[in-house]
Design an enzyme around this catalytic site. Structure first.
Site, PDB file in Angstrom:
ATOM      1  CB  CYS A   1      -1.203   6.964   2.649  1.00  0.00           C
ATOM      2  SG  CYS A   1      -2.204   5.808   3.581  1.00  0.00           S
TER       3      CYS A   1
ATOM      4  CD  GLU B   1      -2.165   1.838   2.473  1.00  0.00           C
ATOM      5  OE1 GLU B   1      -1.902   3.064   2.514  1.00  0.00           O
ATOM      6  OE2 GLU B   1      -2.555   1.179   3.447  1.00  0.00           O
TER       7      GLU B   1
END
Length: 874
Positions: A526, A492
Site C-alpha cells: 500500500c 488503513e
C-alpha cells in the site's frame, strides 16, 4: 597496467570473492601480474580475505596486488547492520580497532610478498611509520611494496617518506563529471573533518602531539559505542532478529528449513471448543506457477456464530499477556524458515520480503506487549474485536492487528485474506501453543461474506481493517447499522503515493529508491510508489538510468534467491493491472516494460507516461510506475495536485536542498514522508505507519496512539439535551472558518544511525461537538482542546441528515442517547470522502490529531556526519 577491484560492501563480499576467483582462474590472464584487490581494514573479515586470496594466488601460481585501505563506508555498514537486526557488525566499531587491524594486516601482507605486492593507502603518519618499521624488521626493501595517497592530500608526509626512505608512492584521483564526484568528495571532507581523523588532528593546534601520535593499542577501549541491532529499541523491547541472506551459512540453514517444510497444508477455522469446523475444502494455489500448495475450509455461518459465542476477553494480568506475546514472537523467529516457505508458496514472497515480513510481525508483538506493560492498569479491554487483514502482508499486518487487541486484553475474531489462509492458520497455531487462550483468538478464514458477518454483529466492540477504501466504506456502513454507536473502526486503506525528484538529487540514489519503491513485492504494498515527478532538467538522464536498472531485475519463482520480482497475487489482480497497461500501451504511453515468465500471474514492471497524478483514476496495485515531469517553478503546483487526490499515505522526496525538504514536508498531506530514501518498509516503533484522508482513519500502526484505541475509553456523563435546533448553515460556516490549530511538539523516534525519524501531530480538522446540551458541548470542547485539537460546538440539536454533508469534519462527539447516536452513525456512513468517526466516549488523541511521520536518510549527502562526530568524541 594495474587493475584493482574494490570488495567494498560487506553484504557483497562473498559474491565479490567468487568473481575475483573466477577472473584469476582464467587461463588467458596467466602471466599478468597487474590484477589487484582492495581490502578494507575496518572489515572484520579483512585478514581472512587476505589469507584466502594468498592461498588462491599460490594455487594458481599467480602474483597479485593488494591495496590495503582503512575503509570508505563505515557509517553505511553500521546502519545496515542495525536496520537488519544483526547481532554484531561486519566492521570494527572503534577507529583505534581499525588502525590496529590495518597495522596487523599490513604485517600479514609484508609476509606474503612472494605472491602479493602490497599497496598501503594511508594519510596517517603513525601508520606509515609502523609499516616502515615492520618492513625493515622483516627484511623487505622499498621495492617490495608501495604507499598510496589521494591527489591533493598527504603530499608533505609522502614526500618526506619518499625522500628519506626511497619508498614508492602512487597517487590516485577520482575521474568523472562534477555531479558524479560530488558525493565522493563530500564523503572525504566528512571523514577527514571528523574529530578522530589524523588529517584533522594534525592541523588542529589544540590537539597535543601526544594525542596525534598516540599508539592505537593504548587508546583502544573495550566497550563499543555503537548500539547493536538487537538493542536498537532497548530497554523497552528487543529488536527483531535479522537474517543476513548474503551470508552463505545463513542461506544454507534457511534453505534446509524451507525444504523440510515443503508439504501440502490445510487451513480451517480455529474455534474454541470445536475440533471440526469449516466448509468443503478448496485449493490454495501458488501464484508463481498455479500449483496447489494446500487447501482451506472456509468458515460457515455456524462457525461464525460459534466463535462469537465462545469469544472471551483475555483476563490475564497485563504482565502475563505481555510475556505470552513475547513468547509468540520468539516462536515466529524459531519457526522462521518454515514461515519463509509458506510465504513464498502461498503469497509469492521473495526471500528478502519474507524476512522483512517475519521481522515486522515480531516487532509488532514485542512493541504492543511493551506498550501494554507501560500503560498498566490504565489499559482495559473493550471486548470482542474483529481483525480483517490483507494478502499483501498476510503475516505482519495479520499479527499486528491481533497483537494490539490481545495486548489490551480483548478477544479477537481474525479473518485473514481469502488468498492467504495457510500462513494465518500457522500463526494462530503458534499463538495458541505459546499460551494465548483459544477463546481469546479464533480464526475464521473466508471471503467477503465472512467479513460482512463479523462487522455487523452487535457483540463486536471494534474492527481493525486493512484493505481497499471501497471495502472500508462498506464496513463503516455495516457497523453503523448494527454495532453500538461509537464502535471504533481502524481502517488503513490505499494511496496514490507520489515521489518528487528535483534537479539536485543524486541520480543513482534516486533510481535505487524508485526501483525499490515501485517494484519490490511486485508493487503490491500500500506504500508503493505510484506516480513519479521528475524535474524536467534531469528527466532524460533519470529515465535512461531507470530503464537500465529495470532491465537488471529478474522476474521468476520467488523461491529462488535470484528473483527480484515475483507474481501478483491472483488472476483477478493480474487482469486489472494488465488491462490498465494494455490501455496505456494502445495510447502510446508505455515508456518501458519487461518480459514475464510464461507461467504464473506475473506482471512486467512497467513505466507509463502521464501528465500528472490527476490522470490516475484509481490505485493500480502492482509493479506499474507512472511518471510525469515538472518545471523548476512548478513545485507548488505539483504538491497541490498531489494533495488534491484526497489520498495521503506515503510520499517520497529526493533533494539536497534542506530548505526545500522543510517546505515540502510542511505542505504535503501524507501520513509517512520519506526523504532521500525509498518509501516502503516502515519499522514498528520507529516509523509508525498509516495515512490520512482517503488513506485511512488512524491511529498509526506501530505508533504511540494505536494501542490505546483498543482499550476501553473513559465513559462520560450523558448530556441533558437541547431545547432548540441548531442553525446548520451557521454551523457550516463555523466549521469552514475554524482555525488550523497548532502542531504539537515533534517527537524523536528511536531508530538506526544515519536516519532521522520524527513524529508530529496536528489537528485533523474541526471536531464537531454535538453535546447534547450546552454543558456536554462545553465539556467536549474542553476535552478536544486539551488534546491539542480544534473544536466547534453546537448551540442546539442537529438533524442527523446534516452530518452527511457538513464539512470539514475531523470527527463528531456525541454523548447522548443510543438511538440518536445510531442515526448520526448512519448519516456519517453515507458521506463521500474520508471516514469520519462518531465518538461517544471521551476522545483520545488520535480522534482529534493527525499523525505525520518524516524519515530522512541523513547519509544521503555523502556520509553520516553525526555518527562520525560521535565516534570522534568518544
Amino acid at each position: 597496467m594495474g587493475f584493482n577491484i574494490d570488495a567494498e560492501e560487506a553484504d557483497r563480499l562473498a559474491l565479490s570473492l567468487d568473481v575475483i576467483e573466477a577472473v584469476l582462474s582464467d587461463p588467458a590472464l596467466k602471466g599478468w601480474d597487474g590484477f589487484g584487490i582492495v581490502v578494507q581494514a575496518y572489515g572484520q573479515r579483512a585478514g581472512l580475505v587476505i589469507e584466502h586470496l594468498y592461498e588462491l594466488a599460490t594455487r594458481l601460481d599467480r602474483k597479485i596486488m593488494f591495496r590495503l585501505v582503512k575503509g570508505a563506508y563505515w557509517d553505511a555498514e553500521i546502519k545496515r547492520a542495525q536496520v537488519e537486526g544483526m547481532e554484531g557488525f561486519p566492521v570494527f566499531t572503534r577507529k583505534q580497532a581499525t588502525d590496529i587491524s590495518y597495522i596487523g594486516n599490513a604485517r600479514r601482507l609484508l609476509g606474503m610478498t612472494d605472491r602479493i605486492y602490497p599497496q598501503f593507502a594511508t594519510h596517517n603518519a603513525h601508520t606509515v611509520a609502523a609499516i616502515l618499521d615492520m618492513a625493515g624488521g622483516m627484511g623487505r626493501t622499498a621495492q617490495d611494496y608501495e604507499f598510496q595517497r589521494l591527489h591533493g592530500m598527504g603530499e608533505t608526509l609522502h614526500d618526506i617518506v619518499h625522500k628519506a626512505e626511497g619508498t614508492r608512492c602512487r597517487i590516485y584521483a577520482p575521474v568523472g563529471a562534477h555531479e558524479d564526484l560530488l558525493a565522493y568528495l563530500v564523503r572525504r571532507l566528512l571523514e577527514n573533518g571528523a574529530n578522530s581523523s589524523f588529517v584533522n588532528q594534525i592541523v588542529d593546534e589544540s590537539v597535543p602531539p601526544e594525542t596525534v601520535a598516540a599508539c592505537p593499542y593504548a587508546a583502544l577501549r573495550d566497550q563499543a559505542i555503537v548500539t547493536k541491532g538487537p538493542a536498537l529499541f532497548a530497554p523497552s523491547r528487543r529488536n527483531s532478529a535479522g537474517w543476513d541472506i548474503t551470508h552463505k551459512p545463513t542461506l544454507a540453514k534457511i534453505d534446509a528449513g524451507r525444504e523440510s517444510s515443503d508439504t501440502t497444508r490445510h487451513a480451517a477455522p480455529l474455534i474454541a471448543g470445536r475440533k471440526k469446523a469449516g466448509d468443503k475444502a478448496v485449493p490454495v494455489v501458488n501464484p508463481a506457477n498455479g500449483l496447489s500448495v494446500g487447501s482451506v475450509a472456509n468458515a460457515t455461518p455456524e462457525d461464525i456464530a460459534a466463535a462469537l459465542d465462545a469469544a472471551k476477553p483475555w483476563a490475564a494480568p497485563v504482565a502475563e499477556r505481555a510475556r505470552i506475546l513475547n513468547a509468540v514472537a520468539d516462536a515466529y523467529e524459531a519457526q522462521s524458515a518454515e514461515i519463509f516457505g509458506i510465504l513464498a508458496r502461498e503469497a509469492g514472497k521473495t526471500l528478502g520480503d519474507a524476512v522483512n515480513e517475519v521481522r515486522e510481525a515480531v516487532d509488532f508483538l514485542r512493541y504492543y506487549a511493551a506498550e501494554a506493560v507501560a500503560a498498566g492498569d490504565a489499559l482495559t479491554a473493550r471486548g470482542v474485536w474483529t481483525c480483517i487483514s490483507p494478502w499483501n502482508f498476510p503475516l505482519a499486518i495479520f499479527t499486528g492487528q491481533i497483537a494490539a487487541a490481545l495486548a489490551a486484553g480483548n478477544a479477537v475474531l481474525a479473518k485473514p485474506a481469502e488468498q492467504t489462509p495457510l500462513i494465518a492458520h500457522f500463526a494462530v497455531g503458534l499463538m495458541h501453543e505459546a499460551g494465548v487462550p483459544a477463546t481469546a483468538v479464533q480464526l475464521l478464514p473466508g471471503g467477503g461474506l465472512v467479513g460482512a458477518v463479523l462487522t455487523s454483529d452487535p457483540r463486536v466492540k471494534g474492527v481493525a481493517f486493512t484493505g481497499s477504501t471501497a471495502t472500508a466504506l462498506k464496513i463503516r456502513a455495516s457497523m453503523a447499522a448494527h454495532c453500538a454507536p461509537g464502535t471504533p473502526l481502524i481502517a488503513e486503506t490505499g494511496g496514490l503515493n507520489a515521489m518528487i525528484v528535483d534537479s539536485t538529487a543524486l541520480p543513482e540514489h534516486a533510481v535505487r529508491d524508485i526501483v525499490m519503491s515501485s517494484f519490490r513485492s511486485a508493487g503490491q504494498r500500500c506504500s508503493a510508489l505510484r506516480c513519479l515527478y521528475m524535474q524536467e532538467d534531469i528527466a532524460p538522464k533519470l529515465l535512461k538510468m531507470l530503464k537500465g536498472a529495470m532491465d537488471e531485475l529478474t522476474l521468476g519463482d520467488p523461491w529462488l534467491l535470484s528473483t527480484d520480482v515475483g507474481p501478483v497475487i491472483d488472476a483477478p489482480a493480474h487482469k486489472t493491472i494488465a488491462d490498465h497497461v494494455a490501455k496505456a500501451r494502445a495510447e502510446g504511453r508505455v515508456l518501458h516494460e519487461m518480459s514475464v515468465p510464461q507461467a504464473g500471474t506475473f506482471i512486467a514492471p512497467t513505466v507509463i507516461q502521464v501528465n500528472g497524478i490527476g490522470d490516475l483514476e484509481k490505485e493500480i496495485f502492482g509493479p506499474v510506475l507512472h511518471v510525469a515531469t515538472f518545471k523548476a517553478n512548478e513545485l507548488d503546483k505539483v504538491i497541490t495536485d498531489i494533495n488534491a487526490t484526497g489520498y495521503g499515505l506515503t510520499f517520497g522526496l529526493h533533494t539536497r536542498i534542506d530548505d526545500r525538504v522543510q517546505t515540502v514536508v510542511d505542505a504535503i498531506h501524507a501520513g509517512n514522508v520519506y526523504v532521500n530514501r525509498n518509501q516502503i518498509g516502515a519499522v514498528v516503533g520507529s516509523q509508525p505507519f498509516g495515512g490520512e484522508g482517503l488513506s485511512g482513519t488512524g491511529p498509526k500502526a506501530g505508533g504511540p496512539f494505536y494501542l490505546p484505541r483498543f482499550g476501553a475509553a473513559e465513559t462520560v456523563a450523558l448530556g441533558s439535551g437541547w431545547n432548540q435546533k441548531a442553525d446548520v448553515a451557521a454551523l457550516g460556516q463555523a466549521l469552514a472558518k475554524a482555525p488550523a490549530g497548532m502542531t504539537q511538539p515533534t517527537r524523536d523516534m528511536p531508530g538506526p544511525t544515519g536516519e532521522s525519524n520524527r513524529l508530529t501531530a496536528s489537528p485533523r480538522g474541526p471536531i464537531l461537538c454535538l453535546g447534547p446540551g450546552s454543558d456536554a458541548a462545553a465539556r467536549q470542547v474542553a476535552a478536544v482542546e486539551a488534546l491539542g485539537g480544534v473544536a466547534v460546538a453546537c448551540e442546539g440539536s442537529v438533524d442527523p441528515e446534516a452530518l452527511a454533508t457538513l464539512s470539514p469534519l475531523g470527527a463528531v462527539l456525541w454523548w447522548g442517547e443510543e438511538d440518536a447516536g445510531r442515526a448520526y452513525e448512519a448519516a456519517l456512513s453515507r458521506r463521500s470522502g474520508p471516514i469520519v468517526a462518531l465518538v461517544t466516549t471521551m476522545s483520545d488523541a488520535a480522534h482529534v490529531l493527525h499523525e505525520r511521520h518524516v524519515c530522512i536518510d541523513t547519509t544521503a549527502a555523502g556520509g553520516n556526519a553525526a555518527l562520525l562526530a560521535e565516534v570522534g568524541r568518544a
